[in-house]
Design an enzyme around this catalytic site. Structure first.
Site, short mmCIF file in Angstrom:
data_model
loop_
_atom_site.label_atom_id
_atom_site.label_comp_id
_atom_site.label_asym_id
_atom_site.label_seq_id
_atom_site.Cartn_x
_atom_site.Cartn_y
_atom_site.Cartn_z
N ARG A 1 -5.58 -3.52 -4.16
CA ARG A 1 -6.47 -3.04 -5.21
C ARG A 1 -6.02 -1.66 -5.65
O ARG A 1 -5.85 -0.78 -4.80
CB ARG A 1 -7.87 -2.97 -4.63
N GLU B 1 -1.92 -10.71 -4.60
CA GLU B 1 -2.67 -10.44 -5.83
C GLU B 1 -3.02 -8.96 -5.96
O GLU B 1 -3.61 -8.37 -5.06
CB GLU B 1 -3.96 -11.26 -5.86
N LYS C 1 0.85 -1.21 0.00
CA LYS C 1 0.00 0.00 0.00
C LYS C 1 0.87 1.25 0.00
O LYS C 1 0.67 2.17 -0.79
CB LYS C 1 -0.92 0.02 1.23
N ASN D 1 -14.77 -0.87 -10.20
CA ASN D 1 -14.74 -1.05 -8.75
C ASN D 1 -16.12 -0.87 -8.14
O ASN D 1 -16.55 -1.62 -7.27
CB ASN D 1 -13.76 -0.05 -8.13
N LYS E 1 -15.65 -11.84 -17.08
CA LYS E 1 -16.23 -13.04 -16.46
C LYS E 1 -17.73 -13.13 -16.75
O LYS E 1 -18.36 -12.11 -17.04
CB LYS E 1 -16.00 -12.99 -14.95
P1 0O2 Z 1 -6.97 9.94 1.53
O1 0O2 Z 1 -6.33 11.20 1.96
O2 0O2 Z 1 -8.31 9.73 2.12
O3 0O2 Z 1 -6.90 9.71 0.06
P2 0O2 Z 1 -4.47 3.09 5.77
O4 0O2 Z 1 -3.60 1.92 5.47
O5 0O2 Z 1 -4.84 3.22 7.24
O6 0O2 Z 1 -3.93 4.37 5.20
P3 0O2 Z 1 -6.80 1.65 5.16
O7 0O2 Z 1 -7.25 1.57 6.58
O8 0O2 Z 1 -6.22 0.47 4.52
O9 0O2 Z 1 -5.81 2.88 5.01
O10 0O2 Z 1 -8.00 2.19 4.35
P4 0O2 Z 1 -8.69 1.63 3.04
O11 0O2 Z 1 -10.10 1.30 3.38
O12 0O2 Z 1 -7.82 0.60 2.42
O13 0O2 Z 1 -8.73 2.93 2.14
C1 0O2 Z 1 -7.53 3.43 1.67
C2 0O2 Z 1 -7.67 4.75 0.97
O14 0O2 Z 1 -8.56 4.62 -0.14
C3 0O2 Z 1 -8.19 5.84 1.84
O15 0O2 Z 1 -7.35 6.94 1.56
C4 0O2 Z 1 -9.57 6.13 1.28
O16 0O2 Z 1 -9.88 7.49 1.41
C5 0O2 Z 1 -9.38 5.76 -0.16
N1 0O2 Z 1 -10.64 5.47 -0.83
C6 0O2 Z 1 -11.53 4.52 -0.56
N2 0O2 Z 1 -12.57 4.55 -1.40
C7 0O2 Z 1 -12.32 5.58 -2.25
C8 0O2 Z 1 -13.03 6.13 -3.36
O17 0O2 Z 1 -14.10 5.66 -3.77
N3 0O2 Z 1 -12.44 7.22 -3.98
C9 0O2 Z 1 -11.25 7.72 -3.58
N4 0O2 Z 1 -10.71 8.76 -4.23
N5 0O2 Z 1 -10.57 7.23 -2.53
C10 0O2 Z 1 -11.10 6.17 -1.87
P5 0O2 Z 1 -6.22 7.39 2.55
O18 0O2 Z 1 -5.00 6.60 2.22
O19 0O2 Z 1 -6.69 7.29 3.96
O20 0O2 Z 1 -5.97 8.85 2.14
P1 0O2 Z 2 -12.48 -11.75 -1.36
O1 0O2 Z 2 -11.45 -11.87 -0.32
O2 0O2 Z 2 -13.86 -11.81 -0.80
O3 0O2 Z 2 -12.25 -10.62 -2.32
P2 0O2 Z 2 -12.69 -17.50 -8.24
O4 0O2 Z 2 -12.98 -18.65 -9.16
O5 0O2 Z 2 -12.96 -16.16 -8.85
O6 0O2 Z 2 -13.35 -17.62 -6.88
P3 0O2 Z 2 -9.81 -17.55 -8.67
O7 0O2 Z 2 -9.96 -17.96 -10.06
O8 0O2 Z 2 -8.77 -18.19 -7.82
O9 0O2 Z 2 -11.17 -17.59 -7.85
O10 0O2 Z 2 -9.44 -16.05 -8.56
P4 0O2 Z 2 -9.65 -14.79 -9.46
O11 0O2 Z 2 -10.88 -14.91 -10.25
O12 0O2 Z 2 -8.38 -14.46 -10.12
O13 0O2 Z 2 -9.80 -13.72 -8.34
C1 0O2 Z 2 -10.59 -13.87 -7.24
C2 0O2 Z 2 -10.93 -12.51 -6.71
O14 0O2 Z 2 -11.26 -11.65 -7.81
C3 0O2 Z 2 -12.16 -12.55 -5.86
O15 0O2 Z 2 -11.80 -12.74 -4.54
C4 0O2 Z 2 -12.75 -11.20 -6.05
O16 0O2 Z 2 -12.08 -10.23 -5.27
C5 0O2 Z 2 -12.44 -10.94 -7.51
N1 0O2 Z 2 -13.51 -11.46 -8.35
C6 0O2 Z 2 -13.42 -12.47 -9.23
N2 0O2 Z 2 -14.60 -12.67 -9.85
C7 0O2 Z 2 -15.47 -11.78 -9.34
C8 0O2 Z 2 -16.85 -11.49 -9.58
O17 0O2 Z 2 -17.54 -12.12 -10.39
N3 0O2 Z 2 -17.40 -10.48 -8.85
C9 0O2 Z 2 -16.68 -9.77 -7.94
N4 0O2 Z 2 -17.30 -8.80 -7.28
N5 0O2 Z 2 -15.38 -10.04 -7.68
C10 0O2 Z 2 -14.78 -11.03 -8.37
P5 0O2 Z 2 -12.80 -13.54 -3.57
O18 0O2 Z 2 -12.50 -14.98 -3.65
O19 0O2 Z 2 -14.18 -13.10 -3.82
O20 0O2 Z 2 -12.31 -13.09 -2.16
#
Ligand code: 0O2
Ligand code: 0O2
Length: 262
Positions: free
Chosen positions: A78, A140, A21, A149, A113
């Site tokens: 992600r 991954e 991250k 997303n 898919k």
């Molecule tokens: P900023 O200033 O808000 O961009 P951490 O490891 O504690 O920093 P954590 O707990 O892993 O972060 O949080 P998470 O849920 O993984 O989210 C990480 C970052 O993605 C956060 O930013 C969220 O604001 C941002 N985020 C989530 N959803 C969205 C979205 O839809 N749009 C945008 N632009 N940002 C999103 P930071 O890093 O806190 O900083």
């Molecule tokens: P989590 O932790 O809930 O996110 P699969 O057959 O897809 O179950 P494979 O082939 O090993 O598994 O993996 P793939 O397709 O490379 O990636 C799996 C991950 O991709 C999933 O994690 C999802 O995050 C995302 N993904 C794959 N297909 C879909 C889908 O149809 N819809 C959504 N929303 N996400 C998908 P998991 O297993 O859901 O775990």
């Protein structure tokens, strides 16, 4: 595995998610510092829930002592992009790195898919330095646009709600929504250049404004309040509609004044 062993097992994965991250958020920061467009919009990460690991292990008949080799998404990162063509740039960024090794890539954008899911997946081997030495783990990346997303997040939560048995009528609607998300990405790509120009201009302007503000503060701190008030009011006039060259002129004027009083 007992609960305590799970916890130890997950330590390197947690570490990897935190590191990755930071690394990919820094890339975004670097682009922004350089006033360049960033193909990375934001980065999130998670370690897979134990329940979700067990479920997946069951589904694919993975013995628990093989999980670390056969389940590649225990550590998941992600990366969200604004535009579809940013995705390949991010993949390229990953390919160039020498702190991770790509195991394989899955292109669910070219090969959508059945569910309608689109994303680009890259599975890597990543070394984590632990107290007892180096451990290589799998992680991954899921690289996708904001629209992909949006769709995947909602579809995923419905999957939870219906325990993977989404009713046909809802599946059908989700497919339609996936098509709309795809259309949205296409349309956005078309106006991308326009958006990028506007964003860049905004960054450029806000940097000049912040340099001007700095100079005004310097003038005021060395007691040149008449000049600083005058520049402040000139800046106020430019702030909304000013062109880059006007802001630049004001910036050089403040620089010259500071030079003069040094
Ligand atoms: P900023 O200033 O808000 O961009 P951490 O490891 O504690 O920093 P954590 O707990 O892993 O972060 O949080 P998470 O849920 O993984 O989210 C990480 C970052 O993605 C956060 O930013 C969220 O604001 C941002 N985020 C989530 N959803 C969205 C979205 O839809 N749009 C945008 N632009 N940002 C999103 P930071 O890093 O806190 O900083
Ligand atoms: P989590 O932790 O809930 O996110 P699969 O057959 O897809 O179950 P494979 O082939 O090993 O598994 O993996 P793939 O397709 O490379 O990636 C799996 C991950 O991709 C999933 O994690 C999802 O995050 C995302 N993904 C794959 N297909 C879909 C889908 O149809 N819809 C959504 N929303 N996400 C998908 P998991 O297993 O859901 O775990």
């Amino acid at each position: 595995m007992a609960m305590r062993e799970w916890k130890t097992f997950l330590i390197p994965y947690k570490q990897a998610v935190e590191e990755l991250k930071v690394k990919f958020r820094s890339i975004r920061t670097e682009y922004r510092r350089k006033n360049e467009y960033s193909p990375i919009e934001f980065v999130t990460g998670r370690v897979k829930e134990i329940s979700s690991m067990l479920e997946k292990a069951n589904k694919f008949d993975i013995p628990l002592d093989r999980i670390e080799y056969e389940m590649e998404d225990i550590a998941g990162i992600r990366i969200m992009c604004q535009f579809v063509d940013d995705i390949q740039k991010v993949v390229e960024l990953i390919r160039q790195r020498n702190d991770m090794e790509i195991m394989y890539e899955k292109d669910y954008i070219a090969n959508v898919k059945v569910s309608g899911y689109r994303s680009y997946h890259v599975v890597i081997k990543y070394p984590v330095n632990m107290a007892q030495g180096r451990v290589d783990i799998l992680a991954e990346f899921q690289i996708r646009t904001l629209a992909m997303n949006f769709w995947a997040t909602i579809e995923h939560s419905l999957n939870y709600k219906y325990k993977h048995d989404i009713p046909e009528a809802i599946k059908y609607k989700l497919k339609g929504a996936a098509d709309s998300a795809f259309q949205l990405d296409q349309q956005m790509l078309e106006i991308k250049d326009e958006i990028k120009d506007a964003q860049k201009l905004f960054e450029v302007k806000s940097n000049i404004v912040s340099d001007i503000m700095n100079n005004i503060l310097i003038l005021s701190s060395i007691g040149k309040s008449i000049e600083s008030v005058r520049y402040q009011s000139q800046l106020n006039k430019l702030i909304e509609e000013g062109e880059v060259f006007e802001l630049n002129n004001l910036l050089s004027a403040t620089e010259k004044t500071i030079e003069m009083f040094k």
